[in-house]
Design a protein around this motif. Structure first.
Motif, PDB file in Angstrom:
ATOM      1  N   LYS A 207       0.839  -1.214   0.000  1.00 56.40           N
ATOM      2  CA  LYS A 207       0.000   0.000   0.000  1.00 56.40           C
ATOM      3  C   LYS A 207       0.870   1.259   0.000  1.00 56.40           C
ATOM      4  O   LYS A 207       0.657   2.193  -0.779  1.00 56.40           O
ATOM      5  CB  LYS A 207      -0.924  -0.025   1.223  1.00 56.40           C
ATOM      6  N   LEU A 253       0.422  11.215 -15.096  1.00 58.35           N
ATOM      7  CA  LEU A 253       1.458  12.041 -15.713  1.00 58.35           C
ATOM      8  C   LEU A 253       0.898  13.403 -16.092  1.00 58.35           C
ATOM      9  O   LEU A 253       1.343  14.017 -17.051  1.00 58.35           O
ATOM     10  CB  LEU A 253       2.034  11.339 -16.956  1.00 58.35           C
ATOM     11  N   GLY A 260      -2.214  16.557  -3.469  1.00 56.27           N
ATOM     12  CA  GLY A 260      -2.709  16.798  -2.116  1.00 56.27           C
ATOM     13  C   GLY A 260      -3.558  15.621  -1.698  1.00 56.27           C
ATOM     14  O   GLY A 260      -3.361  14.511  -2.184  1.00 56.27           O
TER      15      GLY A 260
END
Ligand code: UDX
Length: 434
Positions: A207, A253, A260
């Motif tokens: 993860k 990309l 954020g």
């Protein structure tokens, strides 16, 4: 299967509702009474497209229920998922796993019959071992197995991600638990979604490695975007040119104002801390974090430069405040740093977001407008911060007509320079030579 979801936040609620939709019997538990009362009335605590309908349908079908009472739910359960928060610990950036351990201790007291306890929360390597120890210590007679099963849900697309995952990662060593987990994910398994069975620690690390890699990929293209601006290249063409290489892949990309959200900033930091603790630093990720942090304020400076270097007393409109579209989540949104940088330089900042206004009010003190055109009234620049669909086809003539100066800063490359310039704007994209 009888499933209990401990923690009815973002991950718990989406996962619980989706499991119920698969036909399982799901009880979502949360300590926050007001959240459970609201959910029982059909009011969602978060904004996620399609969630209210999914919850409503499965509740009506009798497969999904909400309670604050963990004990009876766990007693009847085959599987108990822990989906409580693991925020960054204040001060040191380690993931705070205290809620996970508290949940484990509470679950332990009510285990009856063989029960699989699964950590779905993003937890540092070794947390599963500690959960196992806590349960054994609290209830030595309990018959249980602890499994790691991280989530890979994107906010705004969480239901789709859950129902059509690229893979399902399951970390365990117990054969009975393996049979139970296979049954839990049976509908996806039948749909050919790969189940990756591995050790528990490996699953926990997968993860973090996945999120760190994606954060690094975004940061890579953001640095290339800066270089494009210097050398007269176009970052969107670079992304396409490298993304068509199957080894690189086209996704993640898109150059922009920096990543954020609730996951990348927290998980990259937690990975760095774990790696340092084990004397195996992940320097690429340390650098990724530093570059991304700097980039958010740099976006504010970019706007100031677009206005000729002086923004004192000038109004600047931010379109989009959340860290990405289709969410109301403001956590670590670039809009926060951008607004602050502009205000530090004396600008008056206005802003509008389709879903994030309420959360934004807690974090930034700007003029909140009722729409994009209202935000732009009297502004010397509009800054497209978050690529919500409703900002993709703005009436540029209308926008310009009420502005003090026609400057358009597009931090998501939603528009093409010629179409914006045709309306008399000065246009600034990301990773494009002006
Ligand atoms: C992420 C992971 O994708 C998900 O698998 C994990 O479980 C939780 O964290 P999320 O935070 O919801 O999901 O959003 P995501 O769509 O991954 O975007 C994260 C940030 O990266 C956003 O700020 C977004 O704007 C930015 N981003 C993404 C880019 O700047 N460029 C891109 O190409 C992709």
């Amino acid at each position: 299967m009888r499933i209990v979801m401990v923690g009815s936040g973002y991950v718990g609620l989406v996962s619980g509702a989706c499991f119920a939709d698969f036909g399982h019997e799901v009880v979502c538990v949360d300590k926050a009474e007001e959240k459970i009362t609201a959910l029982n009335k059909g009011v969602m605590p978060i904004y996620e497209p399609g969630l209210d309908l999914l919850v409503g349908n499965n509740k009506a079908a009798g497969r999904l229920s909400f309670t604050t009472d963990l004990g009876p739910a766990v007693e009847a359960a085959d599987v108990v998922f822990i989906a409580v928060g693991t925020p960054s610990r204040r001060g040191d950036g380690h993931a705070d796993v205290s809620y996970v351990y508290a949940a484990a201790a509470e679950i332990a007291q009510s285990i009856k019959g063989f029960t699989v306890v699964v950590t779905k929360s993003t937890v540092p390597v070794g947390t599963g071992d500690e959960v196992e120890r806590i349960i054994r210590e609290t209830n030595p007679d309990a018959d249980f197995a602890v499994v790691s099963n991280p989530e890979f849900l994107r906010e705004g697309a969480a239901i789709d991600d859950f129902k059509r995952p690229d893979r399902i990662v399951i970390g365990l060593s117990d054969d009975r638990a393996r049979a139970v987990m296979t049954e839990v994910y049976r509908p996806l398994y039948l749909n050919q979604s790969p189940l990756v069975f591995t050790g528990r620690r490996t699953s926990e690390l997968i993860k973090y490695a996945a999120n760190a890699f994606l954060a690094m990929k975004i940061t890579f293209i953001n640095e290339i975007a800066d270089l494009c601006e210097r050398v007269g290249a176009d970052v969107q063409d670079v992304s396409r040119g490298i993304g068509l290489d199957g080894r690189i892949g086209a996704k993640f990309l898109h150059a922009g104002p920096g990543y954020g959200g609730s996951c990348f900033p927290k998980d990259t930091l937690a990975l760095v801390k774990t790696a340092q603790d084990h004397d195996s630093p992940v320097r690429l990720i340390e650098t990724t974090i530093a570059i991304n942090d700097n980039r958010k304020r740099a976006m504010g400076r970019r706007v100031i430069a677009a206005l000729g270097g002086d923004v004192r007393g000038k109004k600047i409109a931010l379109l989009g405040l959340t860290f990405k579209p289709n969410t109301d989540d403001m956590r670590d949104s670039p809009a926060i740093a951008i607004a602050q940088t502009l205000q530090d330089s004396g600008a008056i900042v206005s802003g509008f977001d389709p879903e994030g206004m309420e959360n934004a009010r807690q974090l930034i003190n700007i003029e909140f407008a009722s729409g994009p055109y209202q935000a732009a009234e009297g502004a010397s620049a509009v800054v497209l911060v978050t690529e919500w669909n409703q900002f993709r086809a703005l009436d540029l003539s209308r926008l310009k007509s009420s502005m003090a100066a026609p400057v358009f800063v597009d931090l998501r490359n939603v528009y093409r320079a010629p179409e914006v310039e045709a309306h008399g704007f000065t246009y600034h994209g990301v990773g494009k030579a002006d």
